[in-house]
Enzyme design. Structure first.
Site, PDB file in Angstrom:
ATOM      1  N   LYS A 207      -3.500  -4.403   9.419  1.00 24.15           N
ATOM      2  CA  LYS A 207      -4.232  -5.563   8.883  1.00 24.15           C
ATOM      3  C   LYS A 207      -4.965  -6.360   9.965  1.00 24.15           C
ATOM      4  CE  LYS A 207      -1.280  -6.009   4.853  1.00 24.15           C
ATOM      5  NZ  LYS A 207      -0.443  -6.863   4.009  1.00 24.15           N
TER       6      LYS A 207
ATOM      7  N   ASP B 145      -3.343 -11.545   0.217  1.00 22.60           N
ATOM      8  CA  ASP B 145      -1.875 -11.602   0.173  1.00 22.60           C
ATOM      9  C   ASP B 145      -1.370 -12.999  -0.205  1.00 22.60           C
ATOM     10  OD1 ASP B 145      -1.350  -8.957   0.800  1.00 22.60           O
ATOM     11  OD2 ASP B 145      -1.414  -9.317   2.960  1.00 22.60           O
TER      12      ASP B 145
ATOM     13  N   SER C  21      -0.354   1.136  -4.618  1.00 26.86           N
ATOM     14  CA  SER C  21      -1.692   0.615  -4.893  1.00 26.86           C
ATOM     15  C   SER C  21      -2.524   1.527  -5.801  1.00 26.86           C
ATOM     16  CB  SER C  21      -2.425   0.338  -3.585  1.00 26.86           C
ATOM     17  OG  SER C  21      -1.833  -0.772  -2.949  1.00 26.86           O
TER      18      SER C  21
END
Ligand code: ATR
Length: 271
Positions: free
Chosen positions: A66, A102, A17
């Site tokens: 998450k 996502d 990332s």
């Protein structure tokens, strides 16, 4: 002042990332800093809150936090409303706004980068954990002919289907043993088997002619991708999804969606 962002995970050292967001920032002329933050397994919330208290503008969240991120935020938007998982948080004053990019990332990679038409296709989604949770709604919104969720523990697939059943009558759950008579145009691996080399018990007859096998894991030929390749089926890893979900996060934070193709090419060229 440079706005600060981070990806929080455990482990997080391998995360691409920072590379991706730095490339986006260069491309769009945005002034940001992006780092990796390792949170102890029992301390995601404190780690995230500290980052924001020190002025952080946003975070990405990766495995295994998450769901905790979904509980942490004050407001949930877009994909985070139904996904019960958050991979992107934007700080707005003292409020934390949670998103899940996502699913949009997966759909963008399939349709824009790989030229797949989800509408009218027969789609199999393997796994019923956090990874598949985030992509069910965006896949359904593309109107596949059917979306079948298969899981080792059938109850979890049933529960997932129940949550999204009102969105589409074409959604159903099944077990691996019942796949023998079915053919799919698109088979997506959202299980964690890519990590340990395991292969879900798939029949070799699974793929319709011209099918695509897609693994949400990236950076390696997983057992599932090898299984597809051995049957001459086009097999693609999740690198494009990673870059596309990052582009959606960048859009949420910075108001501009970067070009993804050069960044995907850059990452593919790296060892
Ligand atoms: P993630 O957040 O990555 O989805 P998870 O919530 O732990 O992680 O879910 C892992 C998924 O991979 C589950 O669907 C799991 O199946 P179970 O619900 O039956 O546990 C699936 N999985 C893991 N190992 C597997 C294997 N060897 N064969 C088939 N499915 C597997």
């Amino acid at each position: 002042m440079t706005d600060r962002y981070a990806v929080i995970g455990n482990p997080v050292g391998h995360s691409k990332s920072p590379l991706i967001h730095e490339a986006f920032a260069r491309q769009t002329g945005q002034d940001i800093a992006y780092s990796r933050l390792l949170a102890p397994l029992d301390d995601f919330t404190a780690t995230a809150r500290r980052f924001f208290a020190e002025g952080g503008a946003g975070i990405n969240i990766t495995v295994p936090f998450k769901q905790e991120a979904w509980r942490l935020v004050d407001v949930r938007e877009g994909g985070a409303v139904t996904a019960e998982a958050v991979n992107t948080i934007r700080r707005d004053g003292n409020r934390l706004i949670g998103h899940n990019t996502d699913g949009l990332g997966l759909v963008a990679d399939l349709e824009r980068n790989l030229g797949i038409r989800i509408a009218g296709s027969s789609v199999l989604l393997m796994g019923a954990g956090g990874a598949s949770n985030g992509v069910v709604q965006p896949l359904l919104e593309r109107a596949p002919r059917q979306l079948v969720i298969v899981n080792r523990t059938p109850d979890k697939a049933e529960a997932l289907v129940k949550r999204f059943a009102s969105l589409s009558p074409t959604l159903r759950a099944t077990g691996y043993a019942a796949l023998n008579d079915e053919r799919f145009d698109l088979v997506i691996n959202a299980t964690s088997t890519g990590l340990d080399g395991a292969l879900p018990p798939l029949p070799g007859t699974l793929f319709a002619p011209g099918a695509l096998a897609y693994d949400m894991m990236y950076g390696r030929i997983t057992a599932f991708l090898a299984f597809a390749q051995a049957r001459s089926v086009r097999a693609v890893d999740g690198l494009g999804m990673l870059v596309e979900q990052a582009a959606e996060a960048f859009l949420i934070w910075r108001g501009v969606r970067p070009q993804t193709a050069p960044v995907i090419a850059q990452l593919r060229a790296e060892p």
